[in-house]
Design an enzyme around this catalytic site. Structure first.
Site, PDB file in Angstrom:
ATOM      1  CG  HIS A 106      -1.903  -0.998   1.146  1.00  0.00           C
ATOM      2  ND1 HIS A 106      -2.421  -1.244  -0.039  1.00  0.00           N
ATOM      3  CD2 HIS A 106      -2.784  -1.768   2.044  1.00  0.00           C
ATOM      4  CE1 HIS A 106      -3.465  -2.444   0.192  1.00  0.00           C
ATOM      5  NE2 HIS A 106      -3.672  -2.669   1.606  1.00  0.00           N
ATOM      6  CG  HIS A 176      -7.810  -0.501   2.481  1.00  0.00           C
ATOM      7  ND1 HIS A 176      -8.367  -1.375   3.504  1.00  0.00           N
ATOM      8  CD2 HIS A 176      -6.676  -1.455   2.225  1.00  0.00           C
ATOM      9  CE1 HIS A 176      -7.837  -2.419   3.638  1.00  0.00           C
ATOM     10  NE2 HIS A 176      -6.518  -2.490   2.995  1.00  0.00           N
ATOM     11  CD  GLU A 308      -8.006  -3.642  -0.139  1.00  0.00           C
ATOM     12  OE1 GLU A 308      -7.110  -3.465  -0.268  1.00  0.00           O
ATOM     13  OE2 GLU A 308      -8.352  -4.600   0.763  1.00  0.00           O
TER      14      GLU A 308
END
Length: 348
Positions: A106, A176, A308
């Site tokens: 991420h 997210h 996601e």
């Protein structure tokens, strides 16, 4: 339709952060902060018309600053994992932070979820811009990313992502948010009924990095082409769902249905549409009750789930996967729609 603004707090360096509330004529409200482009609250009505907050998060900026598992945030410059925190582009190897075991996750130590975005109120929504400098977190190129959140009276939240760069660079942006459509009426997400429009999933190794195999979901616990409760087969997966599903698309890049989720206690339904080729279904396996969220709720294991929408994990190292490389002169464009409704299903 209405957009309001209030002060949410200050970061450690004294930067003032705001909270924006988007409201439609049906009573649906979405709260977004320009810290991390985070959705902090999303209120929709259940089958009896009662409003409830269906995303996990915190009441204060301070709690977000202390650290959390990406609640509601935009993940970037590259959402999901990159193997061993490195990739080669145009013959040069780039090294990134390894912040998920030996892998990169991420966007790194300070990804897009931990920066202050520049806000601009727009019609029925909010536009957020962030300029990521060349070699920030190890990524090449000065990247300008924008995320817009817009709601309408069809109870849709549309998220548009764009980005431009001055050097070739991997880009993969997603939101997210952790959802619990019961809005506190259920102790976990296991009774949520999930449909995912995917005929394959990306098989992963023990560190959650794709092996390269796209395996058919048919006959596996990953087959959600017929709606199934999240908990029905979760124990057959090992540690639980945290996998990228390969969406069925007639045309690459088209806006199409990715998933539908129904929660029987509240009757809430969430439909997810996206231009992206994949969706990471994460069942909240690593929530452990140590985080206390809005209203004093303890976020226990599998209290919330994520869908996601994204390109596939580790795409910079997987030539067979759809490319995530953005080049100068090109514009990265992706969009996702979350649509909310409620219904009585007597047979559920």
């Amino acid at each position: 339709m209405n957009v309001t603004k209030e002060v949410f707090g200050k970061t450690e360096d004294g930067t003032e952060v705001h909270l924006y509330t988007l409201t439609n004529d049906n009573g649906m409200t979405v709260k977004i902060t320009n810290y991390g482009a985070i959705i902090t609250s999303l209120v929709t009505k259940d089958k009896n018309g009662n409003p409830g907050d269906i995303v996990l998060g915190f009441d204060s900026l301070e709690s977000y600053l202390k650290g959390h598992p990406f609640f509601g945030a935009v993940a970037g410059r590259y959402a999901n994992r990159i193997k061993e925190g490195k990739f080669t582009l145009d013959g040069k190897e780039y090294k990134l932070a390894t912040n998920n075991g030996k892998n990169h996750l991420h966007g790194g130590i300070k990804g897009f979820d931990k920066v202050v975005w520049t806000p601009e109120e727009i019609n029925n929504g909010l536009k957020l811009t962030y300029k990521s400098k060349d070699m920030e977190e190890g990524y090449p190129g000065n990247l300008t990313a924008t995320v817009t959140y817009v709601i309408n009276d069809n109870n849709e939240l549309r998220i548009n992502y764009t980005a431009e760069t001055d050097k070739p660079t991997p880009v993969n942006l997603t939101n997210h948010s952790y959802f619990n459509l019961a809005a506190g009426q259920a102790k976990n997400n296991l009774d949520h009924v999930m449909f995912i429009q995917a005929d394959k999933y990306t098989v992963v190794d023990e560190t959650m990095i794709p092996t390269g195999e796209l395996r058919p979901v048919k006959g596996t616990p990953f087959d959600f082409t017929t709606p199934q409760p999240i908990g029905a087969r979760i124990e057959q997966t090992g540690g639980g769902y945290d996998h990228n599903f390969v969406l069925i698309k007639k045309t690459p890049g088209e806006m199409s249905l990715a998933a539908t989720v129904y929660e029987p206690t509240s009757g809430r339904v969430m439909e997810v549409y996206t231009t992206q080729p994949g969706v990471q279904f994460y069942a909240g396996n690593f929530l452990d009750g140590s985080l206390t969220g809005k209203g004093g709720v303890n976020y226990v294991k599998r209290y919330g789930f994520c869908l996601e929408t994204q390109h596939f994990p580790d795409s910079p190292n997987q030539a067979a996967f759809p490319s995530t490389i953005l080049k100068p002169g090109e514009t990265y464009k992706q969009a996702t729609i979350f649509k909310f409704s409620a219904e009585n299903r007597a047979n559920q």
